[in-house]
Scaffold this motif. Sequence first.
Motif, mmCIF file in Angstrom:
data_model
loop_
_atom_site.group_PDB
_atom_site.id
_atom_site.type_symbol
_atom_site.label_atom_id
_atom_site.label_comp_id
_atom_site.label_asym_id
_atom_site.label_seq_id
_atom_site.Cartn_x
_atom_site.Cartn_y
_atom_site.Cartn_z
ATOM 1 N N PHE A 49 43.328 45.055 44.875
ATOM 2 C CA PHE A 49 42.024 45.239 45.491
ATOM 3 C C PHE A 49 41.713 43.970 46.275
ATOM 4 N N GLU A 50 41.670 44.085 47.586
ATOM 5 C CA GLU A 50 41.383 42.949 48.467
ATOM 6 C C GLU A 50 42.237 41.728 48.138
ATOM 7 N N GLY A 51 43.519 41.970 47.902
ATOM 8 C CA GLY A 51 44.469 40.895 47.662
ATOM 9 C C GLY A 51 44.555 40.408 46.225
ATOM 10 N N ILE A 52 43.769 40.988 45.311
ATOM 11 C CA ILE A 52 43.767 40.566 43.913
ATOM 12 C C ILE A 52 44.378 41.668 43.057
ATOM 13 N N GLN A 53 45.367 41.313 42.240
ATOM 14 C CA GLN A 53 45.988 42.268 41.318
ATOM 15 C C GLN A 53 45.073 42.468 40.111
ATOM 16 N N VAL A 54 44.694 43.717 39.848
ATOM 17 C CA VAL A 54 43.782 44.036 38.752
ATOM 18 C C VAL A 54 44.435 45.080 37.852
ATOM 19 N N PRO A 55 44.507 44.817 36.530
ATOM 20 C CA PRO A 55 45.021 45.852 35.632
ATOM 21 C C PRO A 55 43.960 46.944 35.488
ATOM 22 N N ASP A 78 39.641 52.518 31.615
ATOM 23 C CA ASP A 78 40.356 52.883 32.837
ATOM 24 C C ASP A 78 39.468 52.561 34.024
ATOM 25 N N ILE A 79 39.991 51.799 34.971
ATOM 26 C CA ILE A 79 39.226 51.368 36.149
ATOM 27 C C ILE A 79 39.729 52.149 37.351
ATOM 28 N N ASP A 80 38.809 52.790 38.052
ATOM 29 C CA ASP A 80 39.160 53.566 39.237
ATOM 30 C C ASP A 80 39.018 52.781 40.519
ATOM 31 N N ASN A 81 38.052 51.861 40.558
ATOM 32 C CA ASN A 81 37.788 51.150 41.795
ATOM 33 C C ASN A 81 37.188 49.780 41.475
ATOM 34 N N VAL A 82 37.460 48.825 42.334
ATOM 35 C CA VAL A 82 36.890 47.495 42.217
ATOM 36 C C VAL A 82 36.239 47.154 43.541
ATOM 37 N N VAL A 83 35.006 46.673 43.502
ATOM 38 C CA VAL A 83 34.297 46.293 44.704
ATOM 39 C C VAL A 83 33.955 44.816 44.586
ATOM 40 N N THR A 84 34.285 44.061 45.605
ATOM 41 C CA THR A 84 33.938 42.639 45.603
ATOM 42 C C THR A 84 32.665 42.448 46.433
ATOM 43 N N VAL A 85 31.896 41.469 46.034
ATOM 44 C CA VAL A 85 30.659 41.191 46.759
ATOM 45 C C VAL A 85 30.594 39.730 47.145
#
Length: 85
Positions: A49-55, A78-85
């Motif tokens: 997600f935006e260059g960051i690896q997230v489990p 379980d994570i479906d989406n990650v949003v950075t702010v």
Amino acid sequence: MEFPSSIATHTAEQTFYFGDDGLLRRLDYNVDVNVGVAVAHYVSDYREFEGIQVPTRRRVHRRNADNSAGENWSIGIDIDNVVTV
């Protein structure tokens, strides 16, 4: 690894296991807030997600006396989406 008291964690002593790719695969600790229950916390299904690896998958199992993970997990995330702010 032992974290100093100046760092807020769920438990000070934790053991980290990393894959050949350098990503975290398992984290062992005793849950201080739950009478020291020994757990194996597995992370998997990494996505970028935006260059960051997230489990995106987490499963927490009680650990057996031989340090292996119990068959059934007690916590699952379980994570479906990650949003950075």
